[in-house]
Design a protein around this motif. Structure first.
Motif: not given
Length: 559
Positions: A74-89
């Protein structure tokens, strides 16, 4: 200076409370305990002069599932990605026009649910020749001891598979944590565990974030297990003893399948004292699991099945040797006379379990579908089935085999989970419903007989034992139970990811009905073998009728 009046203060408080309730109720439907199965990858992307880069493209690939999720800063350079059951790596890649790409690995180290990965991008440098490195991540195969101050233990599936334990028995997995004592099952009760000396009904077993009505799952379907014996997280509830939190496997972008067979044979077992009744048994177990993409990067499926058959000796008067009879307080001559009278009265002891063996079958199956609606919405559907049977059951060491019966229990359930992100808000909705039927039938629908036998043992001591035959006063019995649980949790992340604010609710309802008339056919009591031979009973008792026992429990939690 204007000082607010008391009425103005109360009006402001009511307005704030109304706004909070509105935010909670208006939240999109989605729920659960984020962190148990969901990872949040977030961070800030800066340029060479420490200015925020808006519009940078972020790609995160799960090393376990091969699924890719994308986001734009976004305008502040921040991002968020959500991983349900992603595995941790995860493998993180950040690209921006005119800047050198940034790649790195992001790994969950403990029980954190927020993985912060900040990046500073530099100007495009001279491009070198491509170097390709192929490696395979090694699974964790060692049980890690809990850290200082920890109140839980993680049990990776790869580590549990190396242990001589049923990896699909959630009650057995709980005993791997310090301070947890296993409670063995009987003919009428199931195996459980105790924490700090508390009753097993104070425990809670969850699967994918919601209560699970049974403690058995195909071992190929278990992805990881966490045993919690104490917690200050208010998002966890419904237990004061211990909580077993397990997650199931889902399909990935690669087709994968496993088959596992194990056998336990009495010739490979040993006991301290080979005389008398022993706990030796023979067990054969087959489990398999298979999963893969139905639509690549969009729809995944996974299924698992397990069947376990265990055979052992029926512990009854027929199988008891002289040493065992001495321990039971009975003389072998008295027992022989008792069995002879049963044959004389046309009640042979071996009307059931003629081969002297008890057979216990335990089957379970699980099917799961994962659908990536978009990078912001993920839907999971799961179905489970289980069967437990035992032939014969309810036979005590001082009774004959025909006084028992057969036990059979079947159950199934279905779960829905929806995970969504809306900017800095994350919402999860979970719902689960299950039912279980258990029937125990008797071999003989006749009165129960009890004979008091006074015996002189080899050491000269006198003992009185009660030998039983005929019907079983606790059979037949029918049990029906159901479970429904619904939870929703919405959380807000702070700008830098240092804080997370949660608002959640849970509704739970359990119902059961037991159809059972105790001592339905009556009980004859004989004070000696002579009275039994003459047919002169000292007492006779019988219950003519009884109402079904129904119960219901409802829980509502807000946090």
């Amino acid at each position: 200076m204007n000082i607010p009046t008391r009425s103005q203060t109360m009006a402001s408080a009511r307005a704030l409370l109304t706004a909070a309730v509105f935010v909670f109720l208006a939240a999109p439907p989605l729920a659960g305990q984020v962190g148990g199965t969901t990872d949040i990858i977030m961070g800030q992307v800066l340029g060479p002069d420490s200015t925020a880069l808006a519009g940078a493209r972020v790609e995160v690939v799960s090393q376990e599932t091969g699924v890719t999720r994308r986001a734009v800063t976004n305008s502040d350079g921040r991002y968020t990605v959500v991983f349900p059951n992603g595995g941790g790596v995860y493998a993180l890649s950040i690209t921006y026009l005119g800047m050198a790409p940034v790649t790195r690995n992001v790994t969950r180290q403990g029980d954190e649910d927020r993985l912060v990965a900040d990046a500073i991008m530099g100007r495009v440098a001279t491009q070198l020749a491509t170097v390709e490195v192929l490696a395979r991540q090694r699974p964790q195969t060692q049980l890690q001891p809990p850290g200082a101050g920890s109140t839980e233990r993680n049990l990776p599936a790869a580590a549990v598979a190396r242990l001589p334990i049923d990896a699909g028995d959630l009650n057995a997995l709980a005993t791997l944590a310090p301070g947890v004592i296993g409670v063995p099952g009987t003919d009428s009760t199931r195996a459980s565990f105790s924490v700090a000396g508390q009753s097993p009904d104070q425990n809670n077993i969850t699967l994918d974030g919601l209560s699970f009505g049974s403690g058995s799952v195909p071992q190929e379907a278990i992805r990881g297990t966490r045993v919690v014996t104490s917690t200050y997280d208010v998002a966890r509830g419904q237990f004061t003893g211990g909580q077993v939190t397990s997650t199931t496997r889902g399909g990935t972008n690669q087709f994968q399948g496993t088959v596992n067979y194990s056998m336990r044979d009495p010739s490979l077992e040993f006991v301290d004292n080979p005389d008398g009744f022993t706990q030796k048994y023979r067990q054969n177990q087959l489990s398999l699991g298979f999963g893969g993409p139905l639509v690549r990067n969009r729809l995944f499926g996974f299924g698992a099945f397990q069947w376990n058959r265990r055979t052992d000796d029926v512990l009854s008067l027929i199988a008891a040797d002289p040493l065992t009879l001495q321990r039971l307080g009975a003389n072998p001559d008295s027992v022989s006379r008792f069995i002879g009278l049963l044959n004389q009265f046309s009640l042979p002891p071996l009307l059931a379990a003629r081969d002297g063996r008890r057979v216990a079958d335990n089957g379970s199956a699980l099917l799961r579908l994962d659908y990536n609606v978009s990078d912001a919405h993920t839907l999971m559907l799961r179905g489970d089935w289980r069967l437990i049977s035992q032939e014969p059951s309810r036979i005590s060491p001082t009774s004959v085999p025909h006084s028992g019966g057969d036990s059979r229990s079947t159950g199934n359930g279905g779960m829905l989970q929806l995970t969504s992100t809306f900017g800095s808000f994350i919402n999860e909705l979970r719902a689960y419903a299950s039912g279980e039927d258990r029937d125990v039938t008797s071999y003989l629908n006749v009165p129960d007989g009890r004979v008091l036998v006074a015996s002189v043992l080899e050491d000269g001591t006198r003992s009185v034992s009660t030998l039983t035959f005929g019907g079983n006063p606790s059979l037949p019995q029918e049990t029906r139970s159901s479970l429904f649980e619904l939870s929703d949790e919405i959380s807000l992340l702070s700008r830098r990811g240092g804080h997370r604010y949660k608002l959640g609710a849970l509704i739970n309802e359990e119902r059961s009905s037991v159809g059972f008339i105790p001592n339905r056919w009556g009980t004859f009591t004989f004070n000696s073998l002579a009275e039994f031979e003459a047919g002169e009973a000292a007492t006779f008792t019988r219950t003519l009728f009884a109402n079904d026992r129904r119960s219901a429990a409802r829980n509502l939690a807000l946090y």
